[in-house]
Every structure is written in C-alpha cells, then in structure tokens.
Design a protein around this motif. Structure first.
Motif, PDB file in Angstrom:
ATOM      1  N   UNK A 131       0.762  -1.224  -0.231  1.00  0.00           N
ATOM      2  CA  UNK A 131       0.120   0.084  -0.011  1.00  0.00           C
ATOM      3  C   UNK A 131       0.850   1.269   0.039  1.00  0.00           C
ATOM      4  N   UNK A 132       0.534   2.127  -0.922  1.00  0.00           N
ATOM      5  CA  UNK A 132       1.229   3.486  -0.872  1.00  0.00           C
ATOM      6  C   UNK A 132       0.099   4.571  -0.522  1.00  0.00           C
ATOM      7  N   UNK A 133       0.517   5.528   0.407  1.00  0.00           N
ATOM      8  CA  UNK A 133      -0.492   6.762   0.515  1.00  0.00           C
ATOM      9  C   UNK A 133       0.041   8.087   0.181  1.00  0.00           C
ATOM     10  N   UNK A 134      -0.589   8.924  -0.298  1.00  0.00           N
ATOM     11  CA  UNK A 134       0.146  10.297  -0.619  1.00  0.00           C
ATOM     12  C   UNK A 134      -0.544  11.450  -0.054  1.00  0.00           C
ATOM     13  N   UNK A 135      -1.405  10.784   0.783  1.00  0.00           N
ATOM     14  CA  UNK A 135      -2.379  11.959   1.420  1.00  0.00           C
ATOM     15  C   UNK A 135      -3.078  11.186   2.814  1.00  0.00           C
ATOM     16  N   UNK A 136      -2.500  11.237   3.693  1.00  0.00           N
ATOM     17  CA  UNK A 136      -3.017  10.324   4.870  1.00  0.00           C
ATOM     18  C   UNK A 136      -3.849  11.393   5.675  1.00  0.00           C
ATOM     19  N   UNK A 137      -5.031  10.346   5.939  1.00  0.00           N
ATOM     20  CA  UNK A 137      -5.925  11.135   7.040  1.00  0.00           C
ATOM     21  C   UNK A 137      -5.925  10.304   8.169  1.00  0.00           C
ATOM     22  N   UNK A 238       3.769   7.617   2.404  1.00  0.00           N
ATOM     23  CA  UNK A 238       3.722   6.457   3.148  1.00  0.00           C
ATOM     24  C   UNK A 238       3.550   5.169   2.611  1.00  0.00           C
ATOM     25  N   UNK A 239       4.312   4.082   3.222  1.00  0.00           N
ATOM     26  CA  UNK A 239       4.183   2.771   2.294  1.00  0.00           C
ATOM     27  C   UNK A 239       3.976   1.723   3.442  1.00  0.00           C
ATOM     28  N   UNK A 240       3.247   0.782   3.351  1.00  0.00           N
ATOM     29  CA  UNK A 240       3.225  -0.377   4.222  1.00  0.00           C
ATOM     30  C   UNK A 240       2.933  -1.612   3.635  1.00  0.00           C
ATOM     31  N   UNK A 261      -1.240  -1.296  -4.411  1.00  0.00           N
ATOM     32  CA  UNK A 261      -0.431  -1.296  -5.465  1.00  0.00           C
ATOM     33  C   UNK A 261      -0.298  -2.517  -5.960  1.00  0.00           C
ATOM     34  N   UNK A 262       0.100  -3.605  -5.373  1.00  0.00           N
ATOM     35  CA  UNK A 262       0.162  -5.064  -6.027  1.00  0.00           C
ATOM     36  C   UNK A 262       0.069  -6.014  -4.874  1.00  0.00           C
ATOM     37  N   UNK A 263       0.165  -7.163  -5.247  1.00  0.00           N
ATOM     38  CA  UNK A 263       0.205  -8.351  -4.222  1.00  0.00           C
ATOM     39  C   UNK A 263       0.951  -9.550  -4.708  1.00  0.00           C
ATOM     40  N   UNK A 264       2.341  -9.250  -4.055  1.00  0.00           N
ATOM     41  CA  UNK A 264       3.235 -10.317  -4.581  1.00  0.00           C
ATOM     42  C   UNK A 264       3.299 -11.553  -3.554  1.00  0.00           C
ATOM     43  N   UNK A 265       3.562 -12.681  -4.244  1.00  0.00           N
ATOM     44  CA  UNK A 265       3.521 -13.794  -3.529  1.00  0.00           C
ATOM     45  C   UNK A 265       4.638 -13.976  -2.394  1.00  0.00           C
TER      46      UNK A 265
END
Length: 289
Positions: A131-137, A238-240, A261-265
């Motif tokens: 997950x990426x967040x460019x505008x965290x609330x 932010x990234x998680x 963004x994606x779902x890697x194994x």
C-alpha cells in the motif's frame, strides 16, 4: 572484452565499498534502496553480486539468516543490459548456499522472478499487499485511549519486543531487529494498563516513502494506533506492506488514504511457512520477509 559476445562478469560478495554501486543498480529498476537500508542489510546478512570488467555492480541478491532455521532472500536485481545470461539464477543459488540445507528460506517474489524461483524449488504459500499513501488522513482512534498506552521505545523494551516478534514472524531475528531499530525514524511500543508490552511498530525513512513496519499487534485496533503514531506529522508519502489475513486492518488503511499497488507472493523452499501467530500486520520490508 567478451567470450562468445557475452560480457565477462565475476560473482563476488559485495561490501560497504559497493553501496553506491548497489544504489545505482536499484535505481535503474526504480527501486528505492538508500545507503542506510543497504548498511542494515550488510550488518544483518550478506549481499552477493556480479561485477563487470570495469568493476561495476551489474547484479545483486541478499540473504538474511535469522537466529533460527530461517532465512530471507531479497534485493534480487540484474542490470537490464546483462539479462539473459543466467546471472539472477547464479546469484540466488549463491545465497541459498550460504545457509544450511535444513533452513527454510523465504522470499517475496516479483512477477519476473517467479519462474526462476519455481525452478529452484520455491513455491507460493501466502501473499502480501503493498500500500502507498500520498495523502494520509488519521481516522478517529479505534480504541479507548485509557485502555492502552503507546510509548516511545527504550532499551528496556528490547527483550519483550524480540519475544513478541519471534512468535509473530515465526523465527528469532534479534540481530536484525537491533539493527533495524537503530535505523528507524520512530519506534513505538503498545502497552496495557499494567505496563505489559502488547506490540510494537517501526518507521524507516527512505528516499521516496516513510516505510511503516514491522508492525506487531494483538489486533487491528492496536496495529492502527501504531500506524497513527508512526505517521503523525509526516508530510510525505507512506508505504506499508501488509500480511494477508488482516482484511479489517486493510479496509481502514484504505479509508485513511492508502491505495493497494500490488499483491506479490511469499514463496518458500519448503512445504509450509514457519508457524506464525497472526500478530504480524506489516513486514519490515520485502527483503526481510
């Protein structure tokens, strides 16, 4: 200089003097490794790679052996101009050879790497969600503040954090955790009223994102409290990377502005993953498993 029109390269163990070359290699595929991240990898494990006749780093892979029979492989990169030569396969095999044959090796695979890993005996057992967040609330706190305390890390917390992490991760990685805490921008612990540590979370400042993780917590509410504390007052991206099985946690992240963004194994070289107790919400980084 070449043989049969193939560039001459040499597989070597990479050291601190190669940090700038590794940063350049990762940047070539738009990965955001920086000096601090690579030094944490070097202090926690080993990095191998190929160099060409000019001494340029043209491939890499890292192996992080933990204190138990568990290791992680990551940072697998091959320079675009040197692909098709089997360098990725060779450097991954070198990493595998660094640990005992009874060690469970895990990795988080890119789409391009999956065929190579399958040929080497790895199989998919789970997945993570980037997950990426460019505008965290920040949403209203999910639990009563009087029930739990979020406190800044101190050395006296380390033993309890290592114990919590071992049950969450499925293996003891005390050396890595100490290195990661030293690298961290922030480190918080969650305590109950009696002062018992229930979970912890770290943030790592990278060149592109503030990375949140690892996050270990007994439930999604406390995990989200840690996210809020780690993200407080930060103005950038932010990234998680969230472990599967935490759907409620991910739904609230999305309400806060995070976008998947994606779902890697997650792949391992054995039949099953190490036993985990479902309290690992976010990984430290994909390289560390």
């Amino acid at each position: 200089m070449s043989i049969n029109d193939k560039p001459i390269v040499e597989l070597v163990q990479l050291k601190e003097r190669d940090v700038s070359g590794l940063i350049a290699l990762s940047s070539s595929i738009k990965w955001d490794y920086n000096e601090n991240e690579i030094k944490t990898i070097l202090s926690s494990g080993k990095i191998f790679g190929h160099k060409n006749v000019e001494g340029k780093v043209v491939s890499s892979a890292a192996v992080i052996p933990y204190d138990s029979s568990l290791a992680s492989i990551g940072m697998v990169i091959v320079d675009q101009r040197f692909r098709g030569m089997g360098l990725g396969n060779e450097v991954i095999k070198k990493c595998i050879g660094e640990v005992s044959t009874d060690t469970t090796i895990m990795l988080i695979a890119t789409e391009e790497g999956i065929p190579i890993y399958k040929k080497l005996g790895f199989q998919s057992v789970d997945s993570i969600y980037k997950f990426i967040c460019t505008d965290y609330t920040a949403l209203p706190k999910p639990v009563n503040d009087n029930e739990f305390i979020i406190d800044e890390f101190s050395d006296e917390h380390l033993t309890e954090i290592i114990t919590l992490d071992e049950a969450a991760f499925g293996g003891n990685r005390s050396r890595f955790l100490m290195n990661r805490i030293r690298q961290s921008e922030k480190c918080f612990v969650a305590k109950d009223k009696q002062g018992n540590i229930l979970g912890y979370g770290l943030s790592i400042l990278g060149p592109v994102n503030l990375v949140l993780g690892p996050i270990v917590a007994p439930n999604s509410e406390i995990a989200l409290l840690l996210v809020q504390q780690l993200s407080a007052k930060y103005q950038g991206n932010l990234r998680i990377d969230v472990i599967s099985g935490h759907e409620q946690f991910m739904r609230i992240l999305e309400k806060s502005g995070f976008v998947k963004q994606n779902q890697p194994p997650i792949m391992v070289n054995s039949v099953t993953m190490p036993v985990r107790n479902q309290t690992l919400f976010a990984v430290a980084a994909q390289i560390f498993g």
